[in-house]
Design an enzyme around this catalytic site. Structure first.
Site, mmCIF file in Angstrom:
data_model
loop_
_atom_site.group_PDB
_atom_site.id
_atom_site.type_symbol
_atom_site.label_atom_id
_atom_site.label_comp_id
_atom_site.label_asym_id
_atom_site.label_seq_id
_atom_site.Cartn_x
_atom_site.Cartn_y
_atom_site.Cartn_z
ATOM 1 N N LYS A 72 2.366 2.730 -5.054
ATOM 2 C CA LYS A 72 2.885 2.310 -6.264
ATOM 3 C C LYS A 72 2.200 2.554 -7.314
ATOM 4 O O LYS A 72 2.885 2.944 -8.373
ATOM 5 C CB LYS A 72 3.384 0.632 -6.232
ATOM 6 N N GLY A 73 0.901 2.488 -7.518
ATOM 7 C CA GLY A 73 0.113 2.797 -8.673
ATOM 8 C C GLY A 73 0.307 4.299 -9.096
ATOM 9 O O GLY A 73 0.332 4.310 -10.300
ATOM 10 N N GLN A 82 1.749 -5.626 -3.389
ATOM 11 C CA GLN A 82 2.183 -5.717 -1.858
ATOM 12 C C GLN A 82 3.538 -5.133 -1.873
ATOM 13 O O GLN A 82 3.865 -4.304 -2.556
ATOM 14 C CB GLN A 82 2.368 -7.184 -1.678
ATOM 15 N N THR A 131 -5.935 -11.659 2.910
ATOM 16 C CA THR A 131 -7.031 -10.849 2.250
ATOM 17 C C THR A 131 -8.174 -11.789 1.766
ATOM 18 O O THR A 131 -9.242 -11.279 1.284
ATOM 19 C CB THR A 131 -6.578 -10.002 0.933
ATOM 20 N N GLY A 147 0.199 14.247 -2.611
ATOM 21 C CA GLY A 147 -1.139 14.089 -2.907
ATOM 22 C C GLY A 147 -1.306 13.077 -3.920
ATOM 23 O O GLY A 147 -0.532 12.598 -4.517
ATOM 24 N N ALA A 169 -3.986 -7.609 -4.360
ATOM 25 C CA ALA A 169 -3.423 -6.305 -4.490
ATOM 26 C C ALA A 169 -4.579 -5.105 -4.782
ATOM 27 O O ALA A 169 -5.616 -5.246 -5.329
ATOM 28 C CB ALA A 169 -2.429 -6.322 -5.766
ATOM 29 N N GLY A 170 -4.330 -4.050 -4.381
ATOM 30 C CA GLY A 170 -5.419 -2.965 -4.703
ATOM 31 C C GLY A 170 -4.596 -1.725 -5.230
ATOM 32 O O GLY A 170 -3.655 -1.408 -4.071
ATOM 33 N N HIS A 171 -4.667 -1.014 -6.123
ATOM 34 C CA HIS A 171 -3.945 -0.106 -6.478
ATOM 35 C C HIS A 171 -5.256 1.046 -6.706
ATOM 36 O O HIS A 171 -6.146 0.782 -7.413
ATOM 37 C CB HIS A 171 -3.215 -0.025 -7.812
ATOM 38 N N THR A 172 -5.137 2.230 -6.370
ATOM 39 C CA THR A 172 -5.964 3.254 -6.492
ATOM 40 C C THR A 172 -5.325 4.300 -7.387
ATOM 41 O O THR A 172 -3.911 4.996 -6.764
ATOM 42 C CB THR A 172 -6.423 3.946 -5.097
ATOM 43 N N ASP A 231 0.754 -1.212 -0.115
ATOM 44 C CA ASP A 231 -0.211 -0.091 -0.070
ATOM 45 C C ASP A 231 0.930 1.154 0.023
ATOM 46 O O ASP A 231 0.297 2.290 0.456
ATOM 47 C CB ASP A 231 -0.862 -0.032 1.065
ATOM 48 N N GLU A 232 1.963 1.299 -0.548
ATOM 49 C CA GLU A 232 2.798 2.606 -0.533
ATOM 50 C C GLU A 232 2.441 3.531 -1.712
ATOM 51 O O GLU A 232 3.372 4.495 -1.909
ATOM 52 C CB GLU A 232 4.399 1.886 -0.944
#
Ligand code: IMP
Length: 432
Positions: free
Chosen positions: A16-17, A227, A130, A419, A39-42, A13-14
């Site tokens: 990266k996306g 991750q 998860t 941001g 994985a989750g990218h926002t 959750d750094e």
């Protein structure tokens, strides 16, 4: 050579996306090499929020190819749902997605197996996963006898026969272990998965060949880790890790591309630390500082919605992760979240309960659990950073904090993010 790797150096959750999205313009294809729908990218682009899970971030950019490599584990309904959700948001995938026929497939019994280990009283330890079937699918991959790959779905008769045998085995096991378990119907699961396979047909291919042909034509690849390095099954805080090599160590195995093709190694970190699920976290702040970071940083899991555990930056852990992932530059994310704190802390060393020094991140869980952080305290800054666009826009205390982290990690910070928007990014080149 102009290929790049972007990996997280903490427990995931750094953000990266955002970095992958920013670098897309300088690359031709984005490659996922491990993990799955855990994985989750926002990514926020022009005010629109996109939530990606299995899909490489490059899918948001027209003209960028996206590869889901052999090291990824694929839950076909999750992937198809993502394809459809993107279409609803106006993102055309066309022929840009390439899914490895060697990637392993997550089947319904993997989810049941994970319920068994994560929820039942009989399990020895719960890891706080998860629940996306990731661990059980990788277990079948290395166990070999029950592994199912994307390519198997295109041999329907063989697939049906094998799945029947696998499901008979899994049903017996799960019936014995889970009191309320409803056995799977092999034929129904095969029908469902062959239906998914037909819809995935345009994307499935030999991605190793595809990638090497792309390299041969001078294409630039961007390897996107999911991750973080501290969740790597070999190098992370085992057993509280994911089941793949989520550090840069996974790239060659999970894509078939030797890492000599990569010349830019970016490690992504947050300006603080978070972790979801169980496991040691020496700098955790289970207090008002942690709550404040969670609130301001909106630290809730993209995939599971779980509140993330929050704490100070851990330079010992990141130094170690940067070494394992070969990072030569750092992207420092979410610096704006720390605004308004009177002081900020950084763990620069560990010691044990009796004050004995622990100079490196320990490999054993029992030793890591004993680590007490030794902090350096730096002045905070009251200023809102979200409007900063250059190094000189940052207040002196924030610049000092960035320099301090750089020195502690031993790797220069080249990007600072203040941001979620693309424009809220400071590229540091000169004038430091
Ligand atoms: P699994 O990957 O679902 O098996 O979960 C293993 C551990 O990795 C758990 O602590 C999860 O919370 C963590 N994890 C898995 N994926 C992510 C992610 O994308 N971000 C942060 N933590 C993750």
């Amino acid at each position: 050579m102009a290929s790049t790797c972007v990996v997280g150096l903490q427990w995931g959750d750094e953000a990266k996306g955002k970095i992958v999205d920013l670098l897309c313009d300088q690359h031709d294809a984005v490659v996922r090499y491990q993990g799955g729908a855990n994985a989750g990218h926002t990514v926020v682009a022009d005010g629109v929020t996109y939530k990606l899970s299995l899909m490489p971030t490059g899918i948001l950019r027209q003209g960028i190819d996206c590869v889901i490599g052999n090291g990824v584990v694929i839950h076909p309904p999750a992937l198809l749902e993502e394809v459809e959700a993107l279409a609803r948001q106006g993102i055309a995938i066309g022929d840009r997605l390439h899914v490895s026929d060697r990637a392993h497939v997550i089947l319904p019994y993997h989810l049941a197996e994970e319920r068994l280990t994560e929820e039942s009283a009989i399990a020895a330890d719960h890891l706080g996963t998860t629940r996306r079937g990731i661990g059980p699918c990788y277990r079948d991959k290395v166990g070999r006898v029950h592994g199912v790959r994307v390519g198997d779905l295109y041999h329907p008769d063989l697939f049906r026969e094998r799945l029947d045998r696998i499901i008979a085995y899994k049903n017996r096991l799960l019936t014995a272990m889970l009191p309320d378990f409803e056995p799977f119907d092999g034929r129904a699961v095969a029908d469902e998965y062959l239906g998914f396979a037909a819809r995935l047909r345009p994307f499935a291919c030999d991605t190793v060949t595809w990638l090497h042909q792309a390299l041969g034509r001078g294409r630039r690849l961007l390897f996107e880790g999911a991750q973080g390095s501290l969740l790597d099954v070999d190098h992370g805080s085992y057993p509280y890790v994911t089941s793949s090599n989520s550090s840069a160590a996974g790239i060659a195995a999970g894509s078939g591309v030797p890492t000599r093709h990569i010349d830019r190694w970016i490690g992504v970190v947050k300006a603080y630390t978070t972790r979801v699920g169980g496991g040691p976290f020496p700098t955790e702040q289970d207090n008002e500082v942690g709550e404040r970071i969670r609130r301001v940083g909106k630290e809730y899991g993209t995939v599971t919605g779980r509140p993330r555990r929050c704490g100070w930056f851990d330079a010992v852990a990141v130094r170690y992760a940067a070494r394992v992932s070969g990072s030569t530059e750092i992207a420092l994310m979410l610096l704006d979240v720390l605004s308004g704190l009177d002081e900020v802390r950084v763990a620069v060393a560990y010691e044990d309960d009796s004050g004995g020094s622990i100079p490196e991140m320990p490999g054993q869980l029992a030793d890591l659990e004993r680590c007490r952080p030794v902090y350096e305290t730096l002045p905070g800054w009251p200023d809102d950073l979200t409007g900063a666009r250059s190094w000189s826009d940052l207040p002196a205390a924030a610049r000092d904090y960035v320099r301090f982290l750089s020195k502690q990690i031993g790797v220069p910070v080249s990007i600072v993010s203040v941001g979620p928007e693309r424009r809220q990014t400071i590229v540091i080149d000169e004038g430091r």
